[in-house]
Design a protein around this motif. Structure first.
Motif, PDB file in Angstrom:
ATOM      1  N   ARG A  63      34.765  19.400 -21.916  1.00  0.00           N
ATOM      2  CA  ARG A  63      33.720  19.269 -22.998  1.00  0.00           C
ATOM      3  C   ARG A  63      33.148  20.750 -23.560  1.00  0.00           C
ATOM      4  O   ARG A  63      33.282  20.852 -24.655  1.00  0.00           O
ATOM      5  CB  ARG A  63      32.719  18.218 -22.613  1.00  0.00           C
ATOM      6  CG  ARG A  63      31.546  18.070 -23.641  1.00  0.00           C
ATOM      7  CD  ARG A  63      31.543  16.846 -23.946  1.00  0.00           C
ATOM      8  NE  ARG A  63      30.666  16.514 -25.153  1.00  0.00           N
ATOM      9  CZ  ARG A  63      30.563  15.333 -25.911  1.00  0.00           C
ATOM     10  NH1 ARG A  63      31.206  14.349 -25.672  1.00  0.00           N
ATOM     11  NH2 ARG A  63      29.705  15.328 -26.895  1.00  0.00           N
TER      12      ARG A  63
ATOM     13  N   ASP B 247      26.139  20.892 -25.619  1.00  0.00           N
ATOM     14  CA  ASP B 247      26.732  20.742 -27.027  1.00  0.00           C
ATOM     15  C   ASP B 247      26.248  21.493 -27.947  1.00  0.00           C
ATOM     16  O   ASP B 247      26.566  21.739 -29.083  1.00  0.00           O
ATOM     17  CB  ASP B 247      26.713  19.218 -27.524  1.00  0.00           C
ATOM     18  CG  ASP B 247      27.965  18.138 -26.684  1.00  0.00           C
ATOM     19  OD1 ASP B 247      28.749  19.034 -26.216  1.00  0.00           O
ATOM     20  OD2 ASP B 247      27.802  16.985 -26.878  1.00  0.00           O
TER      21      ASP B 247
ATOM     22  N   LEU C 172      28.937  11.001 -20.037  1.00  0.00           N
ATOM     23  CA  LEU C 172      29.790  11.610 -20.951  1.00  0.00           C
ATOM     24  C   LEU C 172      30.523  10.670 -21.728  1.00  0.00           C
ATOM     25  O   LEU C 172      30.733  11.222 -22.981  1.00  0.00           O
ATOM     26  CB  LEU C 172      30.794  12.389 -20.055  1.00  0.00           C
ATOM     27  CG  LEU C 172      30.574  13.848 -19.472  1.00  0.00           C
ATOM     28  CD1 LEU C 172      31.642  14.737 -18.554  1.00  0.00           C
ATOM     29  CD2 LEU C 172      30.149  14.738 -20.765  1.00  0.00           C
TER      30      LEU C 172
END
Length: 387
Positions: A46, A163, A251
């Motif tokens: 990720r 993120d 997630l």
């Protein structure tokens, strides 16, 4: 609406998390298992790094990086003056000394110009710890440049920055290593826990070993049960399989969580932008893009809008708040007493510590909730102004 109708934070656990926890409990393997390995790989993918190492908390991860890099007495580490105290504590736990750098009034992030000046003035640094305040990445080009000039490594505190991106790359992959928090009200949770991310294979291997006492053989590598050697100092900083199972579940829902955060942030930003009494930090700055952890409003420096009165008004209307963070770190008693800091040395961080109010934007906040929060903040400002 009544008090606590909209809490500041609330973990959002889907049914698959409960199923995953039950599966782990029934398996009888609660630590040192394959679920943690799967979580590490999924998180590394990720973030876009080669390695991710699960640990018991973000603080543990920060400490382990310094420990594995040999930071200790006589070393200095640059830390922003406005952050969670854990950032500085990780330096103290390593036996080193924090060098506090004030933050930018426009973002709350470490002021890279002040960092560069400290280096130019001869500050000897072993490491630099940028904190992506509220999820907006720091000016990482400038910070990396200053760190390189000092011969220091860069350890990102990404506790609020899952993120978040800088020049299209995610936080946690912008220095030597990054450390993330999975505390219950963060972007995602593993009940408790953290993750260290890095492209440095040697560092990742060292952290894996030292998070579990520095056993020379992992559980699955022992030819005889319970037989191992210990060839270095280590800690008990591992993550359990139950926590990893919850993390994997989170997630799988993270994209939706992030979309809701961005939507709520935009509603608050649009609804409060015209209030001249408030300082509102951007959700993008240059090539940095925020992860929208929360929405901060900062009240005037002159104290004309007392924070306690604004918070009390919002609480009475059912809007939960928090503070990120309640003091410039050097002004906390421990650091003030140990190093002799005095008010006025870190003016921006001190202002933020005294006058910041954090508003919720997390996935438990509906679109109508976000609009209600806007109305309540506007009413709070006008009511407190009138006295």
């Amino acid at each position: 609406m009544t008090a606590a109708t909209i809490p500041f934070g609330k973990p959002m656990l889907a049914e698959d998390a409960f199923d995953a926890v039950r599966s782990v409990l029934e398996s009888g393997i609660l630590v040192h298992g394959k679920i943690t390995e799967a979580f590490e790989q999924a998180f590394a993918d990720r973030i876009g790094v080669k390695h991710a190492v699960a640990v018991s908390s973000c603080t543990a991860g920060l400490h382990l990086v310094h420990f594995c890099r040999g930071i200790g007495p006589g070393d200095r580490v640059a830390v922003p003056a406005m952050t969670h105290v854990a950032t500085a504590h990780a330096v103290e736990l390593a036996g080193a000394k924090p060098l506090f750098i004030d933050v930018e009034a426009s973002t709350g992030n470490m002021d890279a110009t002040l960092l560069a000046k400290a280096v130019e003035d001869g500050a000897k640094l072993a490491a630099v710890m940028p904190v992506h305040y509220l999820g907006l990445p720091c000016d990482m080009d400038a910070i990396n440049e200053a760190a390189t000039a000092a011969g220091a490594y860069v350890l990102e505190d990404c506790a609020l920055a899952v993120d978040a991106t800088y020049k299209g790359r995610k936080a946690g992959g912008l220095g030597l290593a990054g450390a993330f928090s999975f505390y219950p009200v963060k972007h995602m949770t593993s009940i408790e826990g953290g993750m260290v991310t890095t492209d440095d294979g040697d560092l990742a291997a060292a952290i894996r070993k030292r998070r579990a006492f520095s056993y020379n053989r992992a559980l699955g590598e022992r030819t005889r049960p319970g037989i191992y050697d210990v060839d270095a100092l280590g800690y008990n900083y591992r993550m359990s399989e139950v926590e990893a199972a919850v993390g994997l579940s989170q997630l799988s829902h993270l994209d939706g969580f992030q979309e809701t955060r961005a939507r709520n942030d935009a509603i608050l930003r649009d609804g409060l932008a015209e209030l001249s009494e408030l300082t509102i930090f951007p959700d993008s700055h240059g090539q940095a893009r925020s992860s929208h952890y929360c929405f901060n409003i900062v009240l005037p420096r002159d104290g004309s809008l007392p924070r306690d009165r604004v918070v009390d008004f919002l609480k009475a209307k059912g809007v939960g708040t928090s503070v990120h963070y309640p003091s410039a770190v050097p002004m906390f008693e421990y650091y003030r007493t140990k190093y002799g800091y005095r008010p006025g040395q870190f003016p921006v961080a001190e202002w933020l510590g005294e006058q910041t109010v954090s508003l919720p934007v997390a996935p438990h906040v509906s679109e109508s909730d976000a609009r209600y929060i806007v109305d309540c903040v506007r009413d709070a400002i006008q009511t407190v102004k009138r006295g």
